[in-house]
Scaffold this motif. Structure first.
Motif, PDB file in Angstrom:
ATOM      1  N   ARG A  25     -51.867  -7.241  45.609  1.00  0.00           N
ATOM      2  CA  ARG A  25     -50.768  -6.580  46.025  1.00  0.00           C
ATOM      3  C   ARG A  25     -50.666  -6.861  47.443  1.00  0.00           C
ATOM      4  NH1 ARG A  25     -53.295  -3.043  42.630  1.00  0.00           N
ATOM      5  NH2 ARG A  25     -54.401  -2.022  44.413  1.00  0.00           N
ATOM      6  N   LEU A  26     -51.543  -6.958  48.320  1.00  0.00           N
ATOM      7  CA  LEU A  26     -51.210  -7.159  49.711  1.00  0.00           C
ATOM      8  C   LEU A  26     -50.627  -8.577  49.995  1.00  0.00           C
ATOM      9  CD1 LEU A  26     -54.920  -6.197  51.377  1.00  0.00           C
ATOM     10  CD2 LEU A  26     -52.774  -5.287  51.769  1.00  0.00           C
ATOM     11  N   HIS A  27     -51.299  -9.381  49.286  1.00  0.00           N
ATOM     12  CA  HIS A  27     -50.485 -10.788  49.441  1.00  0.00           C
ATOM     13  C   HIS A  27     -48.975 -10.962  49.073  1.00  0.00           C
ATOM     14  CE1 HIS A  27     -49.472 -15.132  48.743  1.00  0.00           C
ATOM     15  NE2 HIS A  27     -50.612 -15.451  49.562  1.00  0.00           N
ATOM     16  N   ARG A  28     -48.658 -10.148  47.751  1.00  0.00           N
ATOM     17  CA  ARG A  28     -47.347  -9.912  47.394  1.00  0.00           C
ATOM     18  C   ARG A  28     -46.261  -9.248  48.397  1.00  0.00           C
ATOM     19  NH1 ARG A  28     -47.467  -6.233  43.194  1.00  0.00           N
ATOM     20  NH2 ARG A  28     -49.038  -7.474  42.287  1.00  0.00           N
ATOM     21  N   SER A  29     -46.956  -8.126  49.347  1.00  0.00           N
ATOM     22  CA  SER A  29     -46.153  -7.519  50.255  1.00  0.00           C
ATOM     23  C   SER A  29     -45.926  -8.425  51.273  1.00  0.00           C
ATOM     24  CB  SER A  29     -46.992  -6.425  50.601  1.00  0.00           C
ATOM     25  OG  SER A  29     -47.463  -5.860  49.543  1.00  0.00           O
ATOM     26  N   CYS A  30     -46.701  -9.615  51.447  1.00  0.00           N
ATOM     27  CA  CYS A  30     -46.441 -10.363  52.705  1.00  0.00           C
ATOM     28  C   CYS A  30     -45.840 -11.624  52.633  1.00  0.00           C
ATOM     29  CB  CYS A  30     -48.008 -10.615  53.389  1.00  0.00           C
ATOM     30  SG  CYS A  30     -48.707  -9.048  53.984  1.00  0.00           S
ATOM     31  N   PHE A  31     -45.892 -12.156  51.310  1.00  0.00           N
ATOM     32  CA  PHE A  31     -45.546 -13.634  51.250  1.00  0.00           C
ATOM     33  C   PHE A  31     -44.516 -13.531  49.840  1.00  0.00           C
ATOM     34  CE2 PHE A  31     -49.389 -14.174  53.150  1.00  0.00           C
ATOM     35  CZ  PHE A  31     -49.311 -15.192  53.993  1.00  0.00           C
ATOM     36  N   GLU A  32     -43.327 -14.586  50.353  1.00  0.00           N
ATOM     37  CA  GLU A  32     -42.093 -14.673  48.986  1.00  0.00           C
ATOM     38  C   GLU A  32     -43.173 -15.116  47.768  1.00  0.00           C
ATOM     39  OE1 GLU A  32     -39.523 -17.611  50.074  1.00  0.00           O
ATOM     40  OE2 GLU A  32     -38.405 -16.007  51.608  1.00  0.00           O
ATOM     41  N   ILE A  87     -53.486 -15.056  55.722  1.00  0.00           N
ATOM     42  CA  ILE A  87     -53.577 -13.866  56.423  1.00  0.00           C
ATOM     43  C   ILE A  87     -52.351 -13.075  56.405  1.00  0.00           C
ATOM     44  CG2 ILE A  87     -53.054 -14.982  58.676  1.00  0.00           C
ATOM     45  CD1 ILE A  87     -54.958 -12.887  59.951  1.00  0.00           C
ATOM     46  N   GLY A  88     -52.382 -11.836  56.105  1.00  0.00           N
ATOM     47  CA  GLY A  88     -51.284 -11.341  55.999  1.00  0.00           C
ATOM     48  C   GLY A  88     -51.579  -9.455  56.259  1.00  0.00           C
ATOM     49  N   VAL A  89     -50.658  -8.900  56.801  1.00  0.00           N
ATOM     50  CA  VAL A  89     -50.453  -7.323  57.182  1.00  0.00           C
ATOM     51  C   VAL A  89     -49.497  -6.631  56.476  1.00  0.00           C
ATOM     52  CG1 VAL A  89     -50.946  -5.588  59.081  1.00  0.00           C
ATOM     53  CG2 VAL A  89     -51.984  -7.723  59.165  1.00  0.00           C
ATOM     54  N   LEU A  90     -49.716  -5.517  55.797  1.00  0.00           N
ATOM     55  CA  LEU A  90     -48.537  -4.772  55.207  1.00  0.00           C
ATOM     56  C   LEU A  90     -47.538  -4.664  56.347  1.00  0.00           C
ATOM     57  CD1 LEU A  90     -50.194  -1.847  53.159  1.00  0.00           C
ATOM     58  CD2 LEU A  90     -49.292  -3.962  52.364  1.00  0.00           C
ATOM     59  N   PRO A  91     -46.151  -4.697  55.969  1.00  0.00           N
ATOM     60  CA  PRO A  91     -45.243  -4.718  57.030  1.00  0.00           C
ATOM     61  C   PRO A  91     -45.169  -3.344  57.790  1.00  0.00           C
ATOM     62  CG  PRO A  91     -44.339  -5.719  54.895  1.00  0.00           C
ATOM     63  CD  PRO A  91     -45.648  -5.348  54.518  1.00  0.00           C
ATOM     64  N   ALA A  92     -45.242  -2.474  57.124  1.00  0.00           N
ATOM     65  CA  ALA A  92     -45.322  -0.868  57.589  1.00  0.00           C
ATOM     66  C   ALA A  92     -46.354  -0.911  58.728  1.00  0.00           C
ATOM     67  CB  ALA A  92     -45.468   0.117  56.652  1.00  0.00           C
ATOM     68  N   GLN A  93     -47.389  -1.903  58.721  1.00  0.00           N
ATOM     69  CA  GLN A  93     -48.759  -1.564  59.340  1.00  0.00           C
ATOM     70  C   GLN A  93     -48.984  -2.678  60.548  1.00  0.00           C
ATOM     71  OE1 GLN A  93     -50.072   1.342  59.414  1.00  0.00           O
ATOM     72  NE2 GLN A  93     -49.135   2.089  57.382  1.00  0.00           N
ATOM     73  N   ARG A  94     -47.741  -3.496  60.655  1.00  0.00           N
ATOM     74  CA  ARG A  94     -47.808  -4.444  61.576  1.00  0.00           C
ATOM     75  C   ARG A  94     -47.861  -4.064  63.085  1.00  0.00           C
ATOM     76  NH1 ARG A  94     -44.433  -8.809  58.020  1.00  0.00           N
ATOM     77  NH2 ARG A  94     -46.107  -8.851  56.430  1.00  0.00           N
ATOM     78  N   HIS A  95     -48.072  -4.886  63.973  1.00  0.00           N
ATOM     79  CA  HIS A  95     -48.162  -4.680  65.432  1.00  0.00           C
ATOM     80  C   HIS A  95     -49.060  -3.591  65.938  1.00  0.00           C
ATOM     81  CE1 HIS A  95     -44.498  -6.987  65.578  1.00  0.00           C
ATOM     82  NE2 HIS A  95     -44.040  -6.090  64.431  1.00  0.00           N
ATOM     83  N   ARG A  96     -50.232  -3.529  65.071  1.00  0.00           N
ATOM     84  CA  ARG A  96     -51.231  -2.452  65.655  1.00  0.00           C
ATOM     85  C   ARG A  96     -52.513  -3.157  65.686  1.00  0.00           C
ATOM     86  NH1 ARG A  96     -51.021   2.576  61.751  1.00  0.00           N
ATOM     87  NH2 ARG A  96     -51.419   3.681  63.789  1.00  0.00           N
ATOM     88  N   GLY A  97     -52.542  -4.345  65.857  1.00  0.00           N
ATOM     89  CA  GLY A  97     -53.697  -5.363  66.212  1.00  0.00           C
ATOM     90  C   GLY A  97     -54.765  -5.485  64.771  1.00  0.00           C
TER      91      GLY A  97
END
Ligand SMILES: CC(C)(COP(=O)(O)OP(=O)(O)OC[C@H]1O[C@@H](n2cnc3c(N)ncnc32)[C@H](O)[C@@H]1OP(=O)(O)O)[C@@H](O)C(=O)NCCC(=O)NCCS
Length: 176
Positions: A25-32, A87-97
């Motif tokens: 699920r995390l990967h799908r949220s981050c990559f096409e 590597i990927g981070v959920l879009p809503a949680q980016r820019h938080r380190g």
């Protein structure tokens, strides 16, 4: 809408077999191009392969909310070399380190497992990731034209980047 709390702590743990659904699920949220559970199971089962999952604790470790999984990293160590596979981070949680914490843990773990360098590939137009990698001590060592194919069929080149783990981990704040 509530703004993100600036006080947030990232913790990172090893992904296990029960995390395949979460990783997918995390990967799908981050990559096409999403990786399936079986793709991920295959990567984690490779010799030297491991995955990490990041959690974000709002208000520090003793706050009320611990978001369950906000980012992931997948790596592989082969003898004295390692590779960051994704590597990927959920879009809503980016820019938080979160990615910085995942990178630090990935690099330190690969070093502990015997690697002294880490390689990765990044799309030439992915400036956010390139900046992250540069900050972590990676340098461009090559390029691969038309390496990725986007969902619309367009091809895009990749940069190959390399990091000296002994040197980089010596200057990074140790992972907790
Ligand atoms: C790239 C990615 C992993 C960064 O995750 P993140 O948790 O937002 O990154 P961090 O908050 O840890 O940022 C660390 C550093 O990376 C760089 N960075 C991150 N996002 C950036 C952006 N949108 N633009 C420019 N630099 C960026 C900055 O140098 C940042 O440091 P700063 O906050 O002091 O400026 C995230 O944007 C993502 O998941 N993208 C989609 C998947 C992807 O492209 N993965 C990499 C494939 S090679």
């Amino acid at each position: 809408m509530l703004a993100h709390s600036r006080i947030a702590t990232v913790s990172v743990r090893t992904a296990g077999p029960f995390d395949l659904g979460r990783l997918s699920r995390l990967h799908r949220s981050c990559f096409e191009e999403a990786w399936s559970r079986s793709d991920l199971a295959h990567l984690l089962a490779l010799p030297g392969g491991f995955g990490l999952i990041a959690r974000l604790h709002e208000g520090g470790f003793y706050g009320l909310d611990a978001l369950r999984g906000v980012g992931f990293a997948l790596c592989r160590v082969v003898r004295d070399e390692s590779e960051l596979l994704s590597i990927g981070v959920l879009p809503a949680q980016r820019h938080r380190g979160v990615a910085r914490a995942l990178m630090r843990h990935s690099m330190e773990r690969c070093l502990r497992q015997g690697a002294n360098v880490m390689f990765l590939e990044v799309a030439v137009d992915n400036l956010a990731a390139q900046r992250l990698y540069g900050e972590m001590g990676f340098e461009q060592v090559g390029s691969r034209p038309d390496y990725y194919q986007r969902a619309d069929g367009a091809r895009v080149g990749a940069l190959t980047m390399r990091c000296d783990l002994v040197q980089a981990c010596g200057v990074l704040t140790p992972a907790g």
